[in-house]
Scaffold this motif. Structure first.
Motif, PDB file in Angstrom:
ATOM      1  N   CYS A 130       0.848  -1.196   0.000  1.00  0.00           N
ATOM      2  CA  CYS A 130       0.000   0.000   0.000  1.00  0.00           C
ATOM      3  C   CYS A 130       0.885   1.248   0.000  1.00  0.00           C
ATOM      4  N   SER A 131       0.425   2.256  -0.688  1.00  0.00           N
ATOM      5  CA  SER A 131       1.172   3.514  -0.775  1.00  0.00           C
ATOM      6  C   SER A 131       0.409   4.607  -0.046  1.00  0.00           C
TER       7      SER A 131
ATOM      8  N   ILE B 147      -2.568  -4.367  -4.224  1.00  0.00           N
ATOM      9  CA  ILE B 147      -1.490  -4.578  -5.209  1.00  0.00           C
ATOM     10  C   ILE B 147      -1.982  -4.275  -6.618  1.00  0.00           C
ATOM     11  N   SER B 148      -3.336  -4.150  -6.764  1.00  0.00           N
ATOM     12  CA  SER B 148      -3.907  -3.906  -8.090  1.00  0.00           C
ATOM     13  C   SER B 148      -3.247  -2.705  -8.748  1.00  0.00           C
ATOM     14  N   SER B 149      -2.961  -2.856 -10.037  1.00  0.00           N
ATOM     15  CA  SER B 149      -2.250  -1.803 -10.765  1.00  0.00           C
ATOM     16  C   SER B 149      -3.178  -0.683 -11.191  1.00  0.00           C
ATOM     17  N   THR B 150      -4.524  -0.963 -11.234  1.00  0.00           N
ATOM     18  CA  THR B 150      -5.456   0.067 -11.703  1.00  0.00           C
ATOM     19  C   THR B 150      -5.840   0.987 -10.545  1.00  0.00           C
ATOM     20  N   PRO B 151      -5.910   2.268 -10.763  1.00  0.00           N
ATOM     21  CA  PRO B 151      -6.309   3.204  -9.702  1.00  0.00           C
ATOM     22  C   PRO B 151      -7.733   2.952  -9.220  1.00  0.00           C
ATOM     23  N   SER B 152      -8.648   2.564 -10.150  1.00  0.00           N
ATOM     24  CA  SER B 152     -10.030   2.305  -9.748  1.00  0.00           C
ATOM     25  C   SER B 152     -10.109   1.121  -8.794  1.00  0.00           C
ATOM     26  N   GLY B 153      -9.271   0.112  -9.053  1.00  0.00           N
ATOM     27  CA  GLY B 153      -9.248  -1.045  -8.167  1.00  0.00           C
ATOM     28  C   GLY B 153      -8.769  -0.689  -6.783  1.00  0.00           C
ATOM     29  N   ARG B 154      -7.765   0.168  -6.702  1.00  0.00           N
ATOM     30  CA  ARG B 154      -7.240   0.577  -5.407  1.00  0.00           C
ATOM     31  C   ARG B 154      -8.237   1.462  -4.659  1.00  0.00           C
ATOM     32  N   SER B 155      -8.988   2.277  -5.391  1.00  0.00           N
ATOM     33  CA  SER B 155      -9.914   3.191  -4.730  1.00  0.00           C
ATOM     34  C   SER B 155     -11.149   2.479  -4.180  1.00  0.00           C
ATOM     35  N   SER B 156     -11.507   1.331  -4.756  1.00  0.00           N
ATOM     36  CA  SER B 156     -12.708   0.608  -4.309  1.00  0.00           C
ATOM     37  C   SER B 156     -12.377  -0.576  -3.411  1.00  0.00           C
ATOM     38  N   VAL B 157     -11.187  -0.608  -2.860  1.00  0.00           N
ATOM     39  CA  VAL B 157     -10.780  -1.727  -2.011  1.00  0.00           C
ATOM     40  C   VAL B 157     -11.697  -1.842  -0.797  1.00  0.00           C
ATOM     41  N   ARG B 158     -11.937  -0.731  -0.098  1.00  0.00           N
ATOM     42  CA  ARG B 158     -12.697  -0.772   1.152  1.00  0.00           C
ATOM     43  C   ARG B 158     -14.137  -1.228   0.922  1.00  0.00           C
ATOM     44  N   VAL B 159     -14.763  -0.703  -0.130  1.00  0.00           N
ATOM     45  CA  VAL B 159     -16.155  -1.083  -0.417  1.00  0.00           C
ATOM     46  C   VAL B 159     -16.239  -2.554  -0.810  1.00  0.00           C
ATOM     47  N   THR B 160     -15.299  -3.003  -1.647  1.00  0.00           N
ATOM     48  CA  THR B 160     -15.312  -4.397  -2.102  1.00  0.00           C
ATOM     49  C   THR B 160     -15.132  -5.358  -0.932  1.00  0.00           C
ATOM     50  N   VAL B 161     -14.168  -5.065  -0.084  1.00  0.00           N
ATOM     51  CA  VAL B 161     -13.888  -5.946   1.059  1.00  0.00           C
ATOM     52  C   VAL B 161     -15.074  -5.968   2.004  1.00  0.00           C
ATOM     53  N   THR B 162     -15.632  -4.803   2.296  1.00  0.00           N
ATOM     54  CA  THR B 162     -16.767  -4.741   3.224  1.00  0.00           C
ATOM     55  C   THR B 162     -17.965  -5.519   2.692  1.00  0.00           C
ATOM     56  N   ALA B 163     -18.313  -5.312   1.416  1.00  0.00           N
ATOM     57  CA  ALA B 163     -19.494  -5.965   0.844  1.00  0.00           C
ATOM     58  C   ALA B 163     -19.338  -7.487   0.809  1.00  0.00           C
ATOM     59  N   THR B 164     -18.186  -7.966   0.335  1.00  0.00           N
ATOM     60  CA  THR B 164     -17.996  -9.423   0.255  1.00  0.00           C
ATOM     61  C   THR B 164     -17.950 -10.058   1.642  1.00  0.00           C
ATOM     62  N   ALA B 165     -17.328  -9.372   2.606  1.00  0.00           N
ATOM     63  CA  ALA B 165     -17.260  -9.929   3.965  1.00  0.00           C
ATOM     64  C   ALA B 165     -18.642 -10.002   4.596  1.00  0.00           C
ATOM     65  N   VAL B 166     -19.464  -8.992   4.352  1.00  0.00           N
ATOM     66  CA  VAL B 166     -20.809  -9.007   4.918  1.00  0.00           C
ATOM     67  C   VAL B 166     -21.641 -10.129   4.295  1.00  0.00           C
TER      68      VAL B 166
ATOM     69  N   PRO C  73       6.301   1.860   2.278  1.00  0.00           N
ATOM     70  CA  PRO C  73       5.746   1.574   0.940  1.00  0.00           C
ATOM     71  C   PRO C  73       6.829   1.265  -0.078  1.00  0.00           C
ATOM     72  N   ASN C  74       6.528   0.327  -0.952  1.00  0.00           N
ATOM     73  CA  ASN C  74       7.489  -0.017  -2.008  1.00  0.00           C
ATOM     74  C   ASN C  74       7.606   1.104  -3.028  1.00  0.00           C
ATOM     75  N   ASP C  75       6.527   1.852  -3.203  1.00  0.00           N
ATOM     76  CA  ASP C  75       6.522   2.951  -4.173  1.00  0.00           C
ATOM     77  C   ASP C  75       6.200   4.249  -3.445  1.00  0.00           C
ATOM     78  N   PRO C  76       7.210   4.888  -2.806  1.00  0.00           N
ATOM     79  CA  PRO C  76       6.932   6.110  -2.033  1.00  0.00           C
ATOM     80  C   PRO C  76       6.563   7.306  -2.907  1.00  0.00           C
ATOM     81  N   LEU C  77       6.845   7.233  -4.210  1.00  0.00           N
ATOM     82  CA  LEU C  77       6.544   8.355  -5.103  1.00  0.00           C
ATOM     83  C   LEU C  77       5.261   8.129  -5.887  1.00  0.00           C
ATOM     84  N   ASP C  78       4.367   7.309  -5.377  1.00  0.00           N
ATOM     85  CA  ASP C  78       3.131   6.988  -6.097  1.00  0.00           C
ATOM     86  C   ASP C  78       2.266   8.229  -6.312  1.00  0.00           C
TER      87      ASP C  78
END
Length: 950
Positions: A384-385, A518-537, A817-822
């Motif tokens: 995570c960056s 780790i997803s390379s797409t910005p949209s994937g990184r931005s929806s991490v919290r919603v995706t995890v919450t919905a699937t866990a519920v 972070p592995n990529d501090p200049l993200d």
């Protein structure tokens, strides 16, 4: 078994005709077409008995049905095969064959085996038990010539003298001839009531029992000595079908079968397979052409139909048909659904207030303002960056919909709503007790359960084997200690299993969040919290639904091994265990999100890890309230949609379809049987047996918890509960009327242990909502900032105040972070949500004074909120009387009228006695008149001294 003229068997036996002889006549050459013509012209005996509702004489009503399995001998089939070879020999053999179900005695040379020992034993027990029922006064009629092969039915009728005797034993209140006017309101209240009646007339069910009554019959416990007090103008309808079946069931429970040295009532006989079922009959069909009007059909049209969802329930008719216990359940469900209407309206207003003020909320505006350029610390190690706070803008705006000052008001409102609901129900319950003549009713100790009697028998047999003389045995705590230990260990294990599953879902959330980061797409990184919450519920929901069914079975098994003495004790213990397990199962994931998530995270550079590799979860920048809302809404709606509705509709339909396929297969084998119309008891036998009200109450109590416990995080919960209950009432009604056998009517004056559970949930809801507002939401930190730290008395700067600073050079080795200049620039300081000292302070990263100030304010709020709301709830409880004033006046009036009736009766007896005395005096004087002419004084003295014996 003792022969009794009231006990009748197959119609062939009554008429002295042997079924096999008729078959022999057909073999001789009797024309089948002529027999069909004669049968069509003859009177249908099934129509005379209304297809099973009456005995074959068409006069005695069937009050109860006993069902048993019997094995038909296959000798008939063997003889039929021989008929093709030797007609004469077959006829002689057929004439010697007994009726089916009466035992088959074959010659030693025959290849057919004898009926096994267990079937003989069951038959002997049935014969003895049915003989004892006849001795108790009941009238029986057997029917084994049914469409269901291998199933026999015993029809039971209770004659008038038995009904009177048992009604007196059970102290049933019955209507007398005395009628009185119910007190009516006057003046303004009368006008208001009339206006309300006119407005609500379209939503009233069209049944006679639901119309407002101005006159009521005085009720009194039935007594054979005082039959003249009761209205016996129509003896056939004086005891309705519900009362008749209750009386017969009481006789069945106490009548015993003493085979094998121990007594067995109907419950024991059912448990041991002597009888396979016992049930009262429905009043008739509820659909189809030319169906006679009956209560079941009326209930189906005016209650068990989705088209009348907007109408009130005909509770009095429900009680008349199913009894007081089921009537009270539907009355409680109706009151609960009614009370959800104001709660839903207020919840919608609170939600709309949040929607209207979302653009005016300063904290969310600051989080969405990209000019603030707040850089947040990574959400996970390495992969995570750094990220901008403005990327969580949508979450912050959505959080305000449920995390605003109106939710505090709504929490107080719902606590008072729960107290008002309980008081309203108590008053409604008293009204129903008065209307249903249950005032003064006290439940007597029930008969022991079959399992309890078997355990006591086993214990007594062990002591007899040891040659010990003992009194009547009973089970002590020593006998039940292994069961108690198993219960304790089992419940602890089940609760631990629930916690383990929730912990597993937490691991899933953490690992999935790290993988998606780790997803390379910005949209994937931005929806991490919603995706995890919905699937866990969703995973939590599936697990909850599965474990609910498992825990229900385990709770029943744990209760069975305890061997409670009575059905009431069994039901209460089962309810307690099932509620405990299902409560923990349903609410543990919600409790985790509300009170534990984000509390034990640590800080950047010193995070708390699980298994040395997974970091504990953090709440979103807007807090965990939004996630709590998502968790609560999905679990609540999922349980209601899948478990309560789809299961209740789908499973009975599937069972009905399977039964239909089996019957279709049987009908295809026997076309003649298929053409016969089924008897009422055969149709009811194919329905599902009644399994009790515990599952119905349980799902509503769990829903009540969703509505009250975490309502501060989800103001729309009452609305969704209201929509569900509107469907649930009609769904349950349809199930009771069309899918289930008619249950035995049980008298009850309240809803029992469920009321105490509701009160407990109401008290717990106040505490939980206090902690949700103070610890889960940002309501208290906002108040502290507004009154202690704000420079201009506004919320500007609140977001910055709640964030602490961290120097990225203080990261532990291998966690940066592995990529501090993200983000496109080098980050020196990142922010995280906590109250800690900055890195340039002497005590860097220590908890700051602001944390302790906010914690003190939170605890103070919990104490004040809890005590204030508890006091208000108790005040509501105190100010609203449990018994409505008009009902208490009516009860008092009934007592006075009853005293007047008995006083008039006594006065009438005294007047009659005086009249008899005077008449006797005159007759005695007339008898001594010849002596009067000889000696006037002597005759007068003898007349007055003549002894009277009245």
């Amino acid at each position: 078994m003792r022969v009794n003229k009231k006990y009748s068997c197959l119609p062939a036996e009554e008429k002295g005709i042997h079924i096999i002889n008729i078959r022999a006549i057909e073999d001789i050459g009797y024309d089948q077409h002529e027999s069909t013509l004669l049968n069509s012209l003859s009177k249908n005996p099934d129509a005379d008995c209304k297809y099973g509702l009456y005995f074959r004489d068409g006069k005695r009503k069937v009050d109860y049905i006993l069902v048993y399995h019997y094995k038909k001998s296959s000798a008939g089939k063997t003889l039929a095969r021989r008929a093709q070879q030797n007609d004469a020999s077959v006829r002689s053999t057929k004439q010697d064959q007994p009726l089916p179900g009466k035992g088959v005695q074959l010659e030693m040379g025959e290849s057919e085996p004898h009926m096994d020992y267990h079937e003989d034993d069951k038959r002997f027990r049935r014969e003895e038990y049915e003989g004892n029922l006849v001795e108790a006064g009941l009238e029986l009629e057997r029917d084994e010539d049914t469409k269901i092969h291998g199933i026999g039915f015993v029809k039971i009728h209770a004659p008038w003298n038995v009904l009177c005797r048992e009604a007196e034993f059970l102290k049933l209140k019955m209507p007398t001839k005395k009628m009185y006017h119910i007190n009516q309101t006057h003046g303004l209240l009368k006008k208001i009531n009339s206006v309300i009646q006119k407005i609500t007339e379209p939503i009233q069910p069209k049944v006679a029992e639901h119309k407002p009554q101005t006159v009521k019959r005085l009720s009194y416990p039935f007594s054979r000595e005082k039959q003249h007090l009761f209205d016996l103008s129509d003896k056939d309808s004086f005891f309705d079908s519900k009362t008749r079946s209750t009386i017969v069931y009481e006789i069945l429970k106490r009548t015993t079968c003493t085979k094998a040295k121990y007594s067995m009532g109907i419950t024991s006989l059912l448990a041991n397979g002597v009888y396979s079922a016992a049930y009262p009959l429905h009043d008739g069909d509820y659909e189809g052409e030319n169906v006679e009007p009956n209560d079941r059909k009326l209930l189906c049209e005016e209650w068990a139909s989705y088209g009348v969802f907007y109408k009130y329930q005909p509770i009095d008719l429900v009680r008349k048909y199913f009894g007081e216990k089921i009537g009270l359940y539907f009355a409680w469900l109706g009151v609960y659904t009614q009370m959800l209407i104001p709660a839903s309206i207020v919840g919608i207003i609170v939600f709309l207030y949040g929607c209207a003020t979302v653009d005016e909320n300063i904290p969310s505006m600051e989080m969405c303002d990209q000019r603030n350029n707040i850089t947040m610390c990574p959400l996970c190690d390495k992969t995570c960056s750094y990220w901008k706070m403005s990327s969580a803008c949508a979450t912050a705006r959505a959080s305000h919909l449920f995390d605003n000052p109106a939710t505090v008001f709504f929490s107080v409102f719902m606590a008072l709503w729960a107290a008002t609901f309980m008081e309203h129900w108590k008053r409604k319950q008293m009204r129903l007790n008065y209307r249903w003549d249950l005032t003064g009713f006290e439940e007597e100790e029930d008969h022991p359960r079959a399992e309890y009697e078997a355990k006591v028998l086993e214990k007594s047999l062990r002591k007899e084997h040891k040659h010990k003389e003992t009194d009547k045995e009973k089970l002590t705590w020593k006998d039940r200690f292994p069961a108690y230990l198993t219960n304790f260990v089992g419940i602890i294990f089940m609760v631990g299993l629930t916690f383990a599953i929730v912990f597993g879902v937490i691991i899933y959330r953490i690992s999935t969040a790290a993988a998606l980061a780790i997803s390379s797409t910005p949209s994937g990184r931005s929806s991490v919290r919603v995706t995890v919450t919905a699937t866990a519920v969703i995973i939590n929901l599936v697990v909850i639904i599965i474990l609910d069914e498992v825990y229900g079975c385990i709770a029943r098994w744990l209760t069975q091994i305890e061997v409670p003495k009575t059905d009431k004790n069994f039901e209460e213990r089962l309810i307690f265990k099932a509620f405990l397990l299902k409560f923990v199962n349903a609410y543990t994931p919600i409790f985790y999100v509300a009170f534990f998530k984000g509390r034990f995270v640590g800080r950047p550079g010193d995070y708390v890890y699980i298994f040395h590799s997974f970091r504990m979860e953090e709440c979103a920048p807007g807090g965990c309230l939004m996630e709590l809302c998502i968790q609560l809404s999905i679990i609540m709606l999922g349980k209601q949609l899948i478990q309560n509705n789809l299961f209740e509709i789908g499973i009975p339909k599937m069972k009905k379809f399977i039964r239909y396929l089996k019957l279709k297969r049987r009908r295809s084998l026997d076309h003649e049987e298929h053409m016969k119309k089924k008897q009422r008891y055969e149709v009811d036998y194919n329905l599902e047996p009644f399994a009790g009200l515990t599952p119905e109450y349980m799902e509503m109590i769990i829903q009540f918890g969703f509505v009250t416990l975490f309502v501060a995080s989800f103001p729309l919960a009452p609305l969704f509960a209201l929509l569900n209950n509107i469907i649930e009432i009609r769904l349950d009604a349809k199930k009771f009327v069309t899918e289930l056998r008619r249950p035995v009517a049980v008298r009850a004056k309240d809803i029992g242990i469920w009321y105490n559970i509701l009160r407990g949930i109401g008290k717990l809801a106040v505490i939980i909502n206090a902690f949700v507002i103070s610890f889960t939401s940002d309501f208290i930190p906002r108040l502290v900032y507004l009154y202690m730290y704000s420079e201009n008395g506004t919320m500007h700067g609140f977001v910055n105040h709640t964030l602490s600073s961290f120097n990225v050079s203080d990261f532990q080795a291998g966690t940066a972070p592995n990529d501090p200049l993200d983000l496109g620039y080098e980050v020196q300081i990142c922010r995280y949500k906590d109250y800690r000292e900055p890195p340039w302070s002497e005590n860097k990263y220590d908890i700051s004074k602001d944390f302790w100030a906010v914690l003190a304010a939170r605890l103070a709020f919990v104490i004040v909120f809890q005590n204030l709301v508890m006091f208000m709830s108790e005040f509501v409880d105190w100010i609203i009387p449990d018994i409505p004033k008009d009902i208490s006046q009516q009860i008092h009036k009934e007592k006075v009228l009853m005293v007047e009736v008995f006083m008039r009766e006594e006065q009438g007896k005294l007047q009659m006695l005086e009249t008899w005395k005077e008449k006797d005096k005159r007759e005695n004087c007339n008898n001594h008149s010849p002596r009067l002419s000889r000696s006037r004084s002597g005759s007068l003295s003898s007349c007055h001294s003549y002894p009277l014996d009245v």
